[in-house]
Enzyme design. Structure first.
Site: not given
Ligand code: IMP
Length: 176
Positions: A100-101, A104, A153, A166
């Site tokens: 995963e990238d 969050d 962010f 990206r």
């Molecule tokens: P989560 O479900 O809130 O953990 O979000 C995960 C997804 O949200 C990641 O796979 C990203 O695609 C996106 N995401 C969360 N934070 C960021 C950020 O700071 N920049 C860009 N994408 C983010």
């Protein structure tokens, strides 16, 4: 400073440091999975660059496949995970590493873990390039973490702001 769409971002993590850290994760995975053949499950779109670099750093037999999930619109989590899991192959008894990238809130990962677990793999671990611990709302065991970052962010190295950014070689943080 770079502009992505309508926002300014400042340099945060340089490409060289990202790649050095990913090489370390690749070495660690190679040690941890010796004698096994892990399957990297890459979460599109954001993790594609991380996954490519990570796979180059793994020196044991390994495979790769891709899934797509999304919960983000613009720069804030909607809290709703749309899961578009499109795995065609069997993952039964496989050793999965989700790539995963960024983690969050953790909601995307939790949803994905549930869906993958239902398909009876032998094991599942998580490799994430970035983790925002302050934002994470659910308990998650993150085995391989590139960098823990503050709750701001970021874009670049595969991560986007509204589809853009990206292609930036380093990681940039929103400038407010
Ligand atoms: P989560 O479900 O809130 O953990 O979000 C995960 C997804 O949200 C990641 O796979 C990203 O695609 C996106 N995401 C969360 N934070 C960021 C950020 O700071 N920049 C860009 N994408 C983010």
């Amino acid at each position: 400073m770079v502009t992505v769409k309508d926002k300014s971002f400042r340099p945060f993590i340089e490409q060289i440091d990202i790649e050095r850290r990913i090489a370390e994760l690749g070495e660690q995975i190679s040690k941890d999975y010796i004698g096994r053949q892990p399957l990297l499950v890459v979460v599109l779109n954001g993790a594609f660059l991380f996954a490519a670099e990570l796979m180059k750093g793994i020196n044991i037999p390994c495979e790769i496949t891709f899934v797509r999930v999304s919960s983000y619109e613009k720069t804030a989590s909607t809290g709703q995970v749309r899961s578009l899991l499109s795995l065609t192959e069997s993952i039964e008894n496989r050793d999965l590493i989700i790539v995963e990238d960024i983690v969050d809130t953790g909601l995307t990962m939790t949803e994905l873990l549930g869906q993958l677990t239902a398909r009876r793999p032998n094991s599942i671990e998580i490799a994430t390039l970035l983790h925002k611990p302050e934002a994470t709302r659910v308990p998650l065991k993150l085995r391989y973490v590139g960098f823990e970052i503050e709750n701001k962010f970021v874009v670049g190295y595969g991560l986007d702001y509204d589809g853009l950014g990206r292609n930036l070689a380093g990681i940039y943080q929103l400038h407010v």
